[in-house]
Scaffold this active site. Structure first.
Site, short mmCIF file in Angstrom:
data_model
loop_
_atom_site.label_atom_id
_atom_site.label_comp_id
_atom_site.label_asym_id
_atom_site.label_seq_id
_atom_site.Cartn_x
_atom_site.Cartn_y
_atom_site.Cartn_z
CB CYS A 1 -3.31 10.84 12.31
SG CYS A 1 -1.85 9.86 12.49
CG ASP B 1 3.43 1.23 9.65
OD1 ASP B 1 3.26 2.09 10.52
OD2 ASP B 1 3.41 1.48 8.43
NE ARG C 1 -6.51 4.72 6.32
CZ ARG C 1 -5.73 5.63 6.87
NH1 ARG C 1 -5.95 6.03 8.09
NH2 ARG C 1 -4.73 6.14 6.20
NE ARG D 1 1.93 10.21 10.62
CZ ARG D 1 1.52 9.13 9.96
NH1 ARG D 1 0.34 8.63 10.18
NH2 ARG D 1 2.30 8.56 9.07
CE LYS E 1 -1.60 1.59 3.99
NZ LYS E 1 -1.33 2.99 4.33
CG ASN E 2 2.55 2.68 3.56
OD1 ASN E 2 1.38 3.03 3.45
ND2 ASN E 2 3.11 2.42 4.73
CG ASP F 1 9.53 19.63 10.39
OD1 ASP F 1 8.76 18.66 10.50
OD2 ASP F 1 10.67 19.64 10.88
NE ARG G 1 0.20 12.03 8.13
CZ ARG G 1 0.48 13.27 8.46
NH1 ARG G 1 -0.43 14.02 9.03
NH2 ARG G 1 1.69 13.77 8.27
CB ILE H 1 8.59 5.95 14.61
CG1 ILE H 1 9.66 4.87 14.42
CG2 ILE H 1 8.39 6.78 13.35
CD1 ILE H 1 10.95 5.29 13.79
C1 UD1 Z 1 5.29 6.41 6.56
C2 UD1 Z 1 4.24 5.34 6.42
C3 UD1 Z 1 3.73 4.94 7.81
C4 UD1 Z 1 4.88 4.53 8.70
C5 UD1 Z 1 5.96 5.61 8.73
C6 UD1 Z 1 7.21 5.20 9.48
C7 UD1 Z 1 3.23 5.83 4.30
C8 UD1 Z 1 2.03 6.31 3.56
N1 UD1 Z 1 3.15 5.86 5.62
O1 UD1 Z 1 4.65 7.54 7.14
O2 UD1 Z 1 2.82 3.86 7.63
O3 UD1 Z 1 4.41 4.34 10.02
O4 UD1 Z 1 6.35 5.94 7.37
O5 UD1 Z 1 7.74 4.06 8.92
O6 UD1 Z 1 4.19 5.40 3.71
N2 UD1 Z 1 8.68 13.71 10.82
C9 UD1 Z 1 9.03 15.01 11.13
N3 UD1 Z 1 8.92 15.95 10.14
C10 UD1 Z 1 8.53 15.65 8.87
C11 UD1 Z 1 8.19 14.31 8.57
C12 UD1 Z 1 8.28 13.36 9.57
O7 UD1 Z 1 9.39 15.32 12.26
O8 UD1 Z 1 8.46 16.54 8.02
C13 UD1 Z 1 8.80 12.67 11.87
C14 UD1 Z 1 7.46 11.99 12.18
O9 UD1 Z 1 6.71 12.73 13.13
C15 UD1 Z 1 7.92 10.65 12.72
C16 UD1 Z 1 9.17 10.36 11.89
O10 UD1 Z 1 9.60 11.62 11.37
O11 UD1 Z 1 8.30 10.76 14.08
C17 UD1 Z 1 8.97 9.39 10.76
O12 UD1 Z 1 7.89 9.82 9.96
P1 UD1 Z 1 7.81 9.48 8.42
O13 UD1 Z 1 8.84 8.47 8.07
O14 UD1 Z 1 7.80 10.76 7.65
O15 UD1 Z 1 6.39 8.81 8.29
P2 UD1 Z 1 5.37 8.97 7.10
O16 UD1 Z 1 6.09 9.09 5.81
O17 UD1 Z 1 4.33 9.97 7.44
#
Ligand code: UD1
Length: 431
Positions: free
Chosen positions: A117, A306, A398, A122, A22-23, A125, A93, A328
């Site tokens: 969420c 996950d 989902r 999440r 999915k991702n 930045d 998202r 995470i």
């Molecule tokens: C993706 C996956 C999600 C999985 C996660 C971590 C998808 C659609 N979703 O989510 O299922 O749980 O990876 O493996 O692929 N962060 C920041 N700033 C940012 C972006 C992220 O601080 O701009 C932090 C987040 O709060 C979190 C960490 O970085 O603590 C990792 O997040 P991220 O890898 O970005 O997760 P997603 O891509 O949203």
């Protein structure tokens, strides 16, 4: 509202085929509109999030032709609108991947700002930092995030935190920027590699995906392609944990065993037997006493966040005291209250769950708080004595294709119901 009703206690056994990731598919779909030529994507999982993403793409003018359940043809030549509505972002998202793809192709994109969420705050930045480094002006106002650029020019971008979403969004914008971009401290998850492979098959020049330094040389345009999405390692891991928790013997097919190394390692520590094949993994947990262990979630190749709730459910059945540390997302233990209602003995201190393993769960009526925790509660129900009812399964739908059918194929006694009458009928039949 639909629910799963489960009569627990049957060891799962047999073969299960894993769907596309999915991702990976969500990001690949967003990237597919970066060319005016037609793109064919195969091994697409038939799950809700994918259908919402296809809806968002159609809404901005992409032509989406669902060839069959797992294949879609997309043409992004006639996109009229670079603004993605809040209706989509509030459901998934990941529709923010359209920011990177539209910015790369049209130098302009607008997407409703995703909120927090159920699993944490999440922020985005790092996505913004990346777009700005490529020369985009990024503005957040009226609940929208807009990114615009006269020119996108490659740059050196260091990600302060490993982020899957930011890495993929930056790769997409940089693929069509001028010159060279280097992303340092990039995410190494299999779906980052899959998106890079997909873009390369469209003519992009992306090297190093799967390591923490990704180098992109921008190209002027991308072309059509045919591409098959990788198998879903989280779905695969979920079935592996279901086999472990029910003391079953399950062959999980259509997987890339390398992507599952962290899961395999932890299941071995709990005492399960694991046999790896080229594209399958067999988990055998018959007649064993599961053992306690320690787990910390980390970016890939660490143990995936996950898979954390599913692992916790298994450890709730393991002799001794286990700990699960979530590093995470800050709010990913909400399901523990539900699991306690099924007899689990778990204390949560900050981001650590301390689990005193018992020898069984007891069936109860519980609610899925989110996608993966929902799947974990189903696993608990499969392992429990008696009947469990899992509410709010729209979260599970989902991301899991035909979840109840696949489980039933392994011998689970599970049904999807939508009324109290149907639940009562199941209970009567099961007892
Ligand atoms: C993706 C996956 C999600 C999985 C996660 C971590 C998808 C659609 N979703 O989510 O299922 O749980 O990876 O493996 O692929 N962060 C920041 N700033 C940012 C972006 C992220 O601080 O701009 C932090 C987040 O709060 C979190 C960490 O970085 O603590 C990792 O997040 P991220 O890898 O970005 O997760 P997603 O891509 O949203």
């Amino acid at each position: 509202m639909e629910q799963y009703v489960i009569k627990g206690g049957t060891p799962l056994s047999g073969n299960v085929d894993i769907s596309g990731a999915k991702n990976a598919a969500l990001a690949i779909l967003a990237a597919s509109i970066m060319t005016d030529e037609t793109v064919t994507i195969e091994n697409l999982p038939d799950v809700r999030d994918i259908n919402v993403m296809l809806g968002a793409m159609q809404d901005i003018g992409a032509i989406v032709d669902r060839v069959d359940k797992h294949t879609v043809r997309i043409n992004g030549a006639h996109i009229e609108d670079v603004a993605v509505d809040y209706e989509y972002i509030k459901k998934i998202r990941a529709s923010y991947y359209l920011l990177g793809s539209l910015l790369g192709k049209y130098r302009s994109a607008e997407v409703a700002l995703p909120g927090g969420c159920d699993i944490g705050s999440r922020p985005i930045d790092l996505h913004i930092k990346g777009f700005k480094a490529l020369g985009a002006q990024v503005d957040i106002s009226y609940g929208l995030i807009s990114a615009k650029a006269q020119r996108l020019v490659g740059n050196h971008i260091y990600l302060d935190k490993v982020s899957v979403g930011a890495t993929i969004n930056i790769i997409m914008a940089a693929a069509l920027a001028e010159g060279r971009t280097v992303i340092e401290n990039a995410a190494k998850e299999p779906h980052v590699v899959d998106v890079a492979n997909f873009l390369n098959s469209m003519g992009a020049n992306i090297r190093g995906a799967g390591t923490d330094v990704i180098r992109i040389v921008g190209v002027q345009m991308l072309h059509g392609t045919e591409y098959s999405v990788i198998p879903d390692q989280i779905e695969a891991g979920t079935f592996m944990f279901a086999a472990a928790a029910t003391h079953g013997d399950v062959m999980v097919r259509n997987v890339i065993p390398k992507h599952l190394e962290a899961t395999t390692a932890k299941l071995l520590e709990t005492g399960c037997e694991i046999i790896e094949y080229d594209d399958a993994i067999r988990v055998i947990s018959r007649n064993i006493q599961l053992r306690h262990t320690q787990v910390t979630t980390l970016p890939y190749p660490g143990f995936p966040t996950d898979m954390q709730p599913q692992m916790t459910v298994v450890l709730g059945l393991a002799a001794g005291t286990s700990t699960v540390t979530e590093s995470i997302f800050e709010n990913r233990f909400k399901y523990v209250d539900e699991l306690r209602r099924m007899g689990a003995n778990i204390q949560v201190e900050s981001n650590i769950a301390i689990i005193s393993g018992g020898d069984r769960y007891t069936g109860a009526r519980v609610s899925a708080p989110d996608l993966r925790a929902g799947a974990a509660l189903v696993i608990a129900g499969l392992a429990a004595d008696g009947i469990s009812i899992i509410e709010d399964i729209q979260y599970i739908q989902r991301g899991y294709e035909d979840f109840e059918e696949k489980l039933a194929g392994l011998g689970a006694i599970i049904e999807k119901t939508s009324t109290e009458r149907e639940i009562q009928k199941f209970v009567l039949k099961a007892s």
